[in-house]
Enzyme design. Structure first.
Site, PDB file in Angstrom:
ATOM      1  N   HIS A  63     -17.836 -43.440 -33.437  1.00 41.43           N
ATOM      2  CA  HIS A  63     -18.852 -42.384 -33.289  1.00 41.43           C
ATOM      3  C   HIS A  63     -18.146 -41.036 -33.366  1.00 41.43           C
ATOM      4  CE1 HIS A  63     -22.750 -40.979 -31.028  1.00 41.43           C
ATOM      5  NE2 HIS A  63     -22.247 -39.999 -31.770  1.00 41.43           N
ATOM      6  N   HIS A  65     -18.583 -37.368 -35.675  1.00 38.61           N
ATOM      7  CA  HIS A  65     -19.218 -36.546 -36.716  1.00 38.61           C
ATOM      8  C   HIS A  65     -18.113 -35.700 -37.323  1.00 38.61           C
ATOM      9  CE1 HIS A  65     -23.312 -37.436 -35.143  1.00 38.61           C
ATOM     10  NE2 HIS A  65     -22.632 -37.572 -34.008  1.00 38.61           N
ATOM     11  N   HIS A  76     -28.575 -42.724 -33.459  1.00 42.93           N
ATOM     12  CA  HIS A  76     -28.454 -42.151 -32.124  1.00 42.93           C
ATOM     13  C   HIS A  76     -29.779 -42.440 -31.398  1.00 42.93           C
ATOM     14  CE1 HIS A  76     -25.102 -39.999 -33.853  1.00 42.93           C
ATOM     15  NE2 HIS A  76     -24.948 -39.181 -32.829  1.00 42.93           N
ATOM     16  N   GLU A 119     -29.766 -40.851 -25.989  1.00 48.16           N
ATOM     17  CA  GLU A 119     -28.827 -39.807 -25.529  1.00 48.16           C
ATOM     18  C   GLU A 119     -29.633 -38.881 -24.616  1.00 48.16           C
ATOM     19  OE1 GLU A 119     -27.370 -37.150 -28.605  1.00 48.16           O
ATOM     20  OE2 GLU A 119     -25.645 -36.509 -27.395  1.00 48.16           O
ATOM     21  N   ASP A 160     -17.307 -38.240 -30.543  1.00 43.99           N
ATOM     22  CA  ASP A 160     -18.530 -37.569 -30.996  1.00 43.99           C
ATOM     23  C   ASP A 160     -18.221 -36.309 -31.819  1.00 43.99           C
ATOM     24  OD1 ASP A 160     -21.262 -37.317 -31.343  1.00 43.99           O
ATOM     25  OD2 ASP A 160     -21.746 -36.929 -29.246  1.00 43.99           O
ATOM     26  N   ASP A 161     -17.970 -35.194 -31.155  1.00 43.68           N
ATOM     27  CA  ASP A 161     -17.665 -33.914 -31.825  1.00 43.68           C
ATOM     28  C   ASP A 161     -16.476 -33.283 -31.105  1.00 43.68           C
ATOM     29  OD1 ASP A 161     -20.185 -33.605 -33.629  1.00 43.68           O
ATOM     30  OD2 ASP A 161     -20.979 -34.134 -31.658  1.00 43.68           O
TER      31      ASP A 161
END
Ligand code: HPA
Ligand code: ZN
Length: 338
Positions: A19, A21, A199, A202, A280-281
């Site tokens: 996961h 991005h 997703h 969340e 994630d980011d």
């Protein structure tokens, strides 16, 4: 075991990241460098000023800044540099395989051709395999705040590149944009032989997780935190062996959890869920995958066995074939036994 030896166990642990991005790995330093290369002016004067702007109280606060940041990405070389910077950082964290998301609509909607994005990312993936021995797969995410016709148009643009795209996903603003909005385009993607992820849970309710399972037919669930509010949903996710790609520092920064001590990861494992740890980011949430492992391990008190289990889940939950998974699992077992 002291915290230090647990940290070093995490550092060397072979793992997959499921996961991530790629636009969320754009560090402020590279943002500045790309702005300069492309003769663009950023609304920030320094790297420190950019980092200071990264304070979020919900998903949308982050998304607004994240989409603005991506505006420095214009050429295939930019996407290559972005991708390779991530793979280098991931390799340093013991990542042996990464399944990375990209958001083509963020780029095509500002005039950057799909082909430019694809070419840059493919060359970064090739370089990662060649120079870092990190394998990877690419997952095309549809932006859920846009309509399903736009998702269909994006899938059409991807057609020439489908031999190098493993699957489709669904990201961006969750609440108000349920999985049901994308049932037809996911059905089409399934018919095209693509893997499906989304997703869900969340910020959105457990109903969105049911929709991701029942209406989209996802192979893997991204985040999934709010599944824990529904006991029968948890039982179903555990019984079907569904992989959840959990992102502890993201959850903290976006106020999905308010304290790492309250993070549900340990509970997820105890409930028999196939949870994994992901970043994630990372450029926006303050850490790459090992930072996520360390933060959540310290917050909720993970054991070495639980940490090994999370790494195991990252390989078994990947879209690698069973033979490829077996190679990584053997390396993981050897590492854990040593
Ligand atoms: N949630 C939704 N959309 C996103 C995220 C996320 O965590 N990261 C990048 N786009
Ligand atoms: Zn995400």
């Amino acid at each position: 075991m002291t915290e230090t030896s647990l940290d070093s166990f995490i550092s060397g642990l072979p793992k997959a990241e499921l996961h991530l991005h790629i636009e969320g790995s754009l560090e402020p330093e590279l943002m500045f460098a790309l702005a300069k290369r492309n003769a663009l002016t950023l609304p920030y004067k320094s790297v420190e000023e950019i980092r200071a702007a990264y304070s979020f109280s919900r998903l949308q606060d982050f998304l607004d800044i994240y989409y603005a940041g991506a505006s420095v990405l214009l050429t295939a070389e930019d996407f290559h540099d972005l991708g390779l910077a991530y793979f280098r950082r991931a390799a340093a964290d013991g990542v042996r395989h990464a399944e990375i998301f990209f958001d083509p609509q963020t780029h095509t909607d500002r005039g950057v051709p799909f082909a430019t994005v694809a070419k840059g990312l493919f060359s970064a993936m090739d370089a990662a395999q060649r120079t870092l021995n990190v394998s990877s797969k690419l997952i095309l995410c549809f932006l859920r705040h846009l309509d399903e016709d736009a998702a269909f148009a994006t899938l059409k643009m991807a057609e020439p590149y489908l031999d190098r795209i493993a699957g489709v996903g669904l990201d961006s603003s969750e609440v108000g944009h349920p999985p049901s909005k994308f049932a037809r385009v996911f059905k089409r993607a399934r018919e095209m032989g693509l893997k499906l992820v989304a997703h869900a849970g969340e910020e959105g309710p457990p109903d969105y997780v049911y929709e991701a399972l029942d209406l989209l037919g996802v192979d893997r669930l991204d985040h999934g935190n709010r599944s824990l509010e529904d006991e029968s949903l948890v039982k179903r996710l555990a019984a079907t062996g569904m992989t959840l790609t959990v992102c502890p520092l993201s959850n903290l920064k976006l106020c999905v959890v308010h304290d790492m001590k309250d993070h549900p990861l340990k509970r997820m494992l105890a409930l028999g869920l196939n949870a994994t740890v992901n970043s994630d980011d990372p450029a926006y949430f303050g850490g790459y995958v090992n930072d996520n492992f360390r933060a959540v391990a310290a917050g909720v008190g993970l054991t070495r066995e639980e940490i090994s289990r999370l790494a195991r889940n990252s390989f078994t939950g990947s879209f690698l074939n069973p033979d490829e998974q077996a190679v990584h699992l053997a390396a993981l077992d050897a590492y854990s036994a040593a």
